[in-house]
Motif scaffolding. Structure first.
Motif, short mmCIF file in Angstrom:
data_model
loop_
_atom_site.label_atom_id
_atom_site.label_comp_id
_atom_site.label_asym_id
_atom_site.label_seq_id
_atom_site.Cartn_x
_atom_site.Cartn_y
_atom_site.Cartn_z
N THR A 170 -4.06 -4.66 -26.24
CA THR A 170 -4.72 -3.38 -26.20
C THR A 170 -5.64 -3.23 -27.41
OG1 THR A 170 -2.98 -2.28 -27.47
CG2 THR A 170 -2.71 -2.36 -25.07
N ALA A 171 -6.49 -2.24 -27.32
CA ALA A 171 -7.40 -1.99 -28.44
C ALA A 171 -6.63 -1.55 -29.68
CB ALA A 171 -8.43 -0.93 -28.06
N ARG A 172 -5.53 -0.83 -29.48
CA ARG A 172 -4.71 -0.40 -30.61
C ARG A 172 -3.89 -1.58 -31.10
NH1 ARG A 172 -2.82 4.35 -32.71
NH2 ARG A 172 -0.82 4.24 -33.81
N ALA A 173 -3.92 -1.79 -32.38
CA ALA A 173 -3.19 -2.92 -32.95
C ALA A 173 -1.68 -2.73 -32.74
CB ALA A 173 -3.49 -3.05 -34.43
N PRO A 174 -0.95 -3.80 -32.45
CA PRO A 174 0.50 -3.68 -32.28
C PRO A 174 1.17 -3.44 -33.63
CG PRO A 174 -0.14 -5.97 -32.22
CD PRO A 174 -1.42 -5.18 -32.26
N ARG A 175 2.31 -2.82 -33.56
CA ARG A 175 3.08 -2.59 -34.79
C ARG A 175 3.55 -3.94 -35.33
NH1 ARG A 175 5.42 2.19 -36.61
NH2 ARG A 175 7.02 1.92 -38.22
N PRO A 176 3.45 -4.16 -36.64
CA PRO A 176 3.93 -5.42 -37.21
C PRO A 176 5.38 -5.66 -36.83
CG PRO A 176 2.66 -4.21 -38.83
CD PRO A 176 2.82 -3.30 -37.65
N ARG A 177 5.70 -6.91 -36.50
CA ARG A 177 7.04 -7.24 -36.04
C ARG A 177 7.98 -7.47 -37.22
NH1 ARG A 177 7.07 -5.75 -31.06
NH2 ARG A 177 8.87 -7.08 -30.66
N PRO A 178 9.21 -6.99 -37.11
CA PRO A 178 10.20 -7.28 -38.15
C PRO A 178 10.65 -8.74 -38.08
CG PRO A 178 11.23 -6.14 -36.32
CD PRO A 178 9.76 -6.18 -36.02
N ALA A 179 11.16 -9.23 -39.17
CA ALA A 179 11.70 -10.59 -39.21
C ALA A 179 13.14 -10.55 -38.70
CB ALA A 179 11.63 -11.16 -40.63
N VAL A 180 13.36 -11.06 -37.51
CA VAL A 180 14.69 -11.04 -36.90
C VAL A 180 15.32 -12.42 -37.07
CG1 VAL A 180 16.01 -10.66 -34.78
CG2 VAL A 180 13.94 -9.31 -35.23
N ASN A 181 16.56 -12.45 -37.57
CA ASN A 181 17.26 -13.71 -37.75
C ASN A 181 18.71 -13.56 -37.30
OD1 ASN A 181 18.69 -12.46 -39.95
ND2 ASN A 181 16.91 -12.90 -41.27
N ARG A 182 19.52 -14.58 -37.54
CA ARG A 182 20.90 -14.54 -37.07
C ARG A 182 21.73 -13.47 -37.76
NH1 ARG A 182 22.39 -20.82 -37.62
NH2 ARG A 182 21.02 -20.52 -39.41
N ASP A 183 21.33 -13.09 -38.96
CA ASP A 183 22.10 -12.09 -39.70
C ASP A 183 21.83 -10.67 -39.24
OD1 ASP A 183 23.38 -13.95 -41.35
OD2 ASP A 183 21.68 -14.01 -42.73
N ASN A 184 20.60 -10.40 -38.75
CA ASN A 184 20.27 -9.00 -38.41
C ASN A 184 19.97 -8.77 -36.93
OD1 ASN A 184 17.64 -9.93 -37.96
ND2 ASN A 184 16.88 -9.23 -39.94
N ALA A 185 20.07 -9.82 -36.11
CA ALA A 185 19.73 -9.67 -34.69
C ALA A 185 20.56 -8.59 -34.02
CB ALA A 185 19.89 -11.01 -33.96
N PHE A 186 21.84 -8.47 -34.40
CA PHE A 186 22.71 -7.46 -33.77
C PHE A 186 22.17 -6.05 -34.03
CE2 PHE A 186 24.15 -7.15 -38.10
CZ PHE A 186 24.61 -5.85 -38.25
N TRP A 187 21.57 -5.84 -35.19
CA TRP A 187 21.06 -4.52 -35.56
C TRP A 187 19.87 -4.14 -34.69
CZ3 TRP A 187 16.83 -1.93 -37.46
CH2 TRP A 187 17.06 -0.70 -38.08
N PHE A 188 18.95 -5.09 -34.48
CA PHE A 188 17.78 -4.80 -33.65
C PHE A 188 18.16 -4.69 -32.17
CE2 PHE A 188 15.75 -6.50 -37.47
CZ PHE A 188 14.76 -5.54 -37.67
N GLU A 189 19.18 -5.44 -31.74
CA GLU A 189 19.64 -5.31 -30.36
C GLU A 189 20.22 -3.91 -30.13
OE1 GLU A 189 22.38 -8.49 -29.95
OE2 GLU A 189 20.83 -10.05 -29.97
N ALA A 190 20.99 -3.40 -31.09
CA ALA A 190 21.53 -2.05 -30.97
C ALA A 190 20.40 -1.02 -30.97
CB ALA A 190 22.51 -1.77 -32.11
N ALA A 191 19.38 -1.25 -31.82
CA ALA A 191 18.25 -0.31 -31.89
C ALA A 191 17.53 -0.22 -30.56
CB ALA A 191 17.30 -0.73 -33.00
N ARG A 192 17.43 -1.33 -29.84
CA ARG A 192 16.78 -1.29 -28.53
C ARG A 192 17.54 -0.38 -27.57
NH1 ARG A 192 15.41 -6.81 -29.48
NH2 ARG A 192 17.27 -7.56 -28.43
N GLU A 193 18.84 -0.18 -27.83
CA GLU A 193 19.66 0.72 -27.01
C GLU A 193 19.74 2.11 -27.64
OE1 GLU A 193 23.38 -1.29 -26.93
OE2 GLU A 193 22.65 -2.96 -25.70
N HIS A 194 18.89 2.37 -28.65
CA HIS A 194 18.89 3.64 -29.38
C HIS A 194 20.24 3.91 -30.02
CE1 HIS A 194 15.06 5.56 -27.44
NE2 HIS A 194 14.84 4.34 -27.92
N ARG A 195 20.81 2.89 -30.62
CA ARG A 195 22.04 3.03 -31.40
C ARG A 195 21.76 2.53 -32.82
NH1 ARG A 195 26.10 0.00 -30.60
NH2 ARG A 195 25.04 -1.66 -29.43
N LEU A 196 22.03 3.38 -33.80
CA LEU A 196 21.88 2.99 -35.20
C LEU A 196 23.24 2.55 -35.71
CD1 LEU A 196 20.20 2.76 -37.79
CD2 LEU A 196 20.75 5.17 -38.25
#
Length: 307
Positions: A170-196
């Motif tokens: 799209t013309a609008r730039a995408p939001r910079p992606r976070p660095a996801v690794n084995r230590d924090n993947a669970f956190w981003f997976e929960a965030a996708r489900e709107h769970r902090l």
């Protein structure tokens, strides 16, 4: 005509010696900033008790010793780059791959650094992928290998660094992606489900953020995750005006929010003007769905705390 395959093995950064030797003050600042209380980074006796010659530098600092610094960076985007890097950038831009995001970094450490070491780095292209279709847009993954050496030319670490160069969808730039690794993947997976969620040591029960493999308090590698209430307060904040990134709206309020559970996280404040934000202001959780694969927690003033 030069093709992407021709860049394999070409140098993108000539051998560059870091501006400062490994030193205790920088190690101390790094450990304090990261919340790493391991005594081998600040106490000679504690380090010698583990069989080391004295204080050592955290392995995660490897790249920091060769960072060029602000003055060298503003010389221009090509400052310090090899001819191969400039030629590759020109080819990628010509083909429309104008956006970039880091996807992963893998380190292999050969030995720990000690005060007085002088670290140098050299980078070469390993591979450039065929064009791939990604959520951000069509792009190519550029993998380079950075070799870190000491003052004697001995290898101390090897880093495999991968970037995605892509054409935005799209013309609008995408939001910079976070660095996801084995230590924090669970956190981003929960965030996708709107769970902090908050990582919690299974040994001593201490919560910690950002996620990591080891408890800084008791050293346990066992952990679980607890869901946060979504309530907290502003611990500190800044209002970013410049430089501007097209993915964000300005003025941009970046805050450190202290959750009721005791951990802090860096986030954006929404639903308030910069002049309304105060240290200690109660805030509540909201969600930013940046794209189908990325949801991030943001916070807004608790009802009645901002105009």
């Amino acid at each position: 005509m030069t093709t992407y395959e021709d860049f394999a093995g070409r140098e993108t950064l000539p051998l560059w010696e870091g501006p400062d030797p490994v030193n205790v003050p920088m190690i101390r600042h790094w450990a304090e900033a990261m919340g790493d209380r391991n005594p081998i980074y600040r106490d000679d006796a504690a380090a010698r008790a583990t069989g080391r010659p004295g204080v050592v530098a955290p392995a995660s600092m490897m790249q920091a010793w060769t960072m060029r610094g602000y003055a060298a960076t503003v010389e221009g985007p090509d400052a310090g780059a090899a001819a191969g890097a400039r030629e590759l950038d020109a080819l990628l831009e010509k083909d429309g791959y104008t956006s970039v995001v880091a996807t992963d970094s893998e380190f292999e450490f050969h030995r720990e650094l000690v005060p007085g070491d002088r670290v140098s780095v050299r980078e070469v292209v390993e591979t450039i992928s065929p064009e791939k279709s990604t959520a951000l847009g069509a792009g190519r993954f550029v993998t380079t290998v950075r070799t870190y050496t000491d003052q004697d030319g001995e290898v101390v670490a090897v880093q495999r660094w991968r970037l995605l160069r892509f054409r935005p969808k799209t013309a609008r730039a995408p939001r910079p992606r976070p660095a996801v690794n084995r230590d924090n993947a669970f956190w981003f997976e929960a965030a996708r489900e709107h769970r902090l969620v908050i990582q919690r040591c299974a040994g001593c029960g201490t919560p910690r953020h950002p996620p990591g493999p080891c408890c800084p308090h008791c050293g346990s590698f066992e952990w679980d995750a607890a869901e946060a209430s979504g309530r907290g307060q502003v611990y500190s904040f800044v209002v970013n005006h410049h430089p501007r990134h097209p993915a964000f709206e300005y003025p941009l309020i970046v805050a450190v929010v202290e959750l009721d559970e005791g951990t802090r996280l860096v986030t954006n404040l929404v639903g308030a003007e910069p002049g309304e934000v105060e240290i200690g202001m109660p805030v509540v959780l909201d969600w930013l769905d940046a794209d189908p694969d990325l949801s991030l927690p943001v916070f807004r003033p608790q009802s009645g705390t901002a105009a």
